[in-house]
Write a protein that holds these residues in place. Structure first.
Motif, mmCIF file in Angstrom:
data_model
loop_
_atom_site.group_PDB
_atom_site.id
_atom_site.type_symbol
_atom_site.label_atom_id
_atom_site.label_comp_id
_atom_site.label_asym_id
_atom_site.label_seq_id
_atom_site.Cartn_x
_atom_site.Cartn_y
_atom_site.Cartn_z
ATOM 1 N N SER A 156 14.826 -4.336 3.852
ATOM 2 C CA SER A 156 13.809 -5.016 3.667
ATOM 3 C C SER A 156 13.889 -6.290 4.783
ATOM 4 N N VAL A 157 14.925 -6.818 5.025
ATOM 5 C CA VAL A 157 15.361 -7.655 6.249
ATOM 6 C C VAL A 157 14.688 -7.246 7.469
ATOM 7 N N ILE A 158 15.590 -6.213 7.823
ATOM 8 C CA ILE A 158 15.640 -6.057 9.257
ATOM 9 C C ILE A 158 13.927 -5.145 9.716
ATOM 10 N N SER A 159 13.237 -5.056 8.441
ATOM 11 C CA SER A 159 11.949 -4.452 8.668
ATOM 12 C C SER A 159 10.745 -5.464 8.525
ATOM 13 N N ASP A 160 11.323 -6.551 8.164
ATOM 14 C CA ASP A 160 10.401 -7.758 7.815
ATOM 15 C C ASP A 160 9.740 -8.331 8.967
ATOM 16 N N TYR A 161 9.223 -7.708 9.882
ATOM 17 C CA TYR A 161 8.590 -8.150 11.234
ATOM 18 C C TYR A 161 7.867 -9.490 11.438
ATOM 19 N N ASP A 162 6.937 -9.449 10.529
ATOM 20 C CA ASP A 162 6.215 -10.591 10.160
ATOM 21 C C ASP A 162 6.689 -12.042 9.807
ATOM 22 N N HIS A 163 7.989 -11.779 9.209
ATOM 23 C CA HIS A 163 8.959 -13.057 8.901
ATOM 24 C C HIS A 163 10.044 -13.212 9.619
ATOM 25 N N LEU A 164 10.470 -12.507 10.645
ATOM 26 C CA LEU A 164 11.648 -12.611 11.514
ATOM 27 C C LEU A 164 11.736 -14.139 12.210
ATOM 28 N N ALA A 165 10.624 -14.695 12.641
ATOM 29 C CA ALA A 165 10.481 -16.038 13.144
ATOM 30 C C ALA A 165 11.087 -17.027 12.222
ATOM 31 N N ASP A 166 10.954 -16.704 10.837
ATOM 32 C CA ASP A 166 11.259 -17.717 9.767
ATOM 33 C C ASP A 166 12.658 -18.015 9.944
ATOM 34 N N PHE A 167 13.456 -16.932 10.165
ATOM 35 C CA PHE A 167 14.883 -17.011 10.131
ATOM 36 C C PHE A 167 15.796 -16.846 11.112
ATOM 37 N N LEU A 168 15.137 -16.351 12.451
ATOM 38 C CA LEU A 168 16.031 -15.975 13.541
ATOM 39 C C LEU A 168 15.780 -17.185 14.594
ATOM 40 N N PRO A 169 16.831 -17.804 15.041
ATOM 41 C CA PRO A 169 16.823 -18.850 15.767
ATOM 42 C C PRO A 169 16.158 -18.353 17.193
ATOM 43 N N ASN A 170 15.689 -19.389 17.850
ATOM 44 C CA ASN A 170 15.123 -19.244 19.090
ATOM 45 C C ASN A 170 13.644 -18.141 18.967
ATOM 46 N N MET A 171 13.475 -17.814 17.934
ATOM 47 C CA MET A 171 12.213 -16.720 17.857
ATOM 48 C C MET A 171 11.069 -17.816 17.254
ATOM 49 N N ARG A 172 10.054 -17.599 18.041
ATOM 50 C CA ARG A 172 8.617 -18.617 17.666
ATOM 51 C C ARG A 172 7.879 -17.791 16.865
ATOM 52 N N SER A 173 7.725 -16.465 17.175
ATOM 53 C CA SER A 173 6.629 -15.803 16.341
ATOM 54 C C SER A 173 6.939 -14.320 16.474
ATOM 55 N N SER A 174 6.656 -13.726 15.342
ATOM 56 C CA SER A 174 6.947 -12.214 15.447
ATOM 57 C C SER A 174 5.800 -11.511 14.448
ATOM 58 N N ARG A 175 4.648 -10.556 15.057
ATOM 59 C CA ARG A 175 3.986 -10.135 14.169
ATOM 60 C C ARG A 175 3.543 -8.511 14.617
ATOM 61 N N VAL A 176 3.288 -7.933 13.723
ATOM 62 C CA VAL A 176 2.884 -6.418 13.897
ATOM 63 C C VAL A 176 1.258 -6.482 14.122
#
Length: 184
Positions: free
Chosen positions: A44-64
């Motif tokens: 559920s975490v590795i496939s949570d593409y739309d929320h990766l930027a919420d917890f990955l450093p240096n990522m500003r946005s991620s969206r399907v």
């Protein structure tokens, strides 16, 4: 040489291994973490593409931006940087999911000449779940030669540790809470 880290979160201690190398500008990375979590939590975490930027450093946005069954197109933006070196990143990824075990991604646009990566989940005989990542990256920009390997290693280590940390946080939230023992 691998970078070994120990991450403590709640009642779990996890071992992580991260290796980076480069050849002709192509950066290769492999990372793994063995965790006492449910496979569904890790997936559920590795496939949570739309929320990766919420917890990955240096990522500003991620969206399907497009999905067709287990095939999707993902757009991500962020910053590839460390100390004085900062480089904006934009990448468009073609992603293939094979739930609940594997995600494979390939860059099809952005400012990376090449990016191929895969996440794999495996349940080990002792009940732990191993998250493995393997990737190849060829930037379309110059990484400073004296600090290049150090920069890449630090950034990738921070992101992988953050991913494992989010898996552990979600597992802790999902675990049933044991009430404190009653005093007699």
């Amino acid at each position: 040489m691998p970078l070994l880290l120990w991450v403590c979160h709640a009642a779990w201690t996890q071992e992580l291994s991260i290796e980076t190398s480069d050849s002709s500008g192509v950066i290769m990375v492999s990372a793994s973490a063995d965790m006492r979590v449910q496979p569904a939590t890790a997936w559920s975490v590795i496939s949570d593409y739309d929320h990766l930027a919420d917890f990955l450093p240096n990522m500003r946005s991620s969206r399907v931006v497009q999905r067709n069954g287990n095939q999707l197109v993902l757009e991500q933006t962020g910053v590839f940087g460390f100390l004085f070196f900062q480089q904006p990143i934009q990448v468009r990824l073609a992603v293939t999911e094979s739930p609940p075990r594997r995600i494979v991604a390939h860059a099809v646009g952005g400012n990376l000449k090449q990016m191929d990566g895969s996440y794999t989940l495996e349940t080990l005989p002792d009940g732990k779940v191993r998250l493995s990542y393997a990737g190849r990256l060829l930037p379309d920009f110059t990484i400073p030669p004296l600090v290049g390997k150090l920069v890449v290693r630090k950034i990738l280590a921070r992101q992988f540790v953050a991913l494992v940390g989010e898996i552990l946080r979600r597992e802790a939230r999902a675990a049933p809470q044991t009430p404190p023992a009653q005093a007699q």
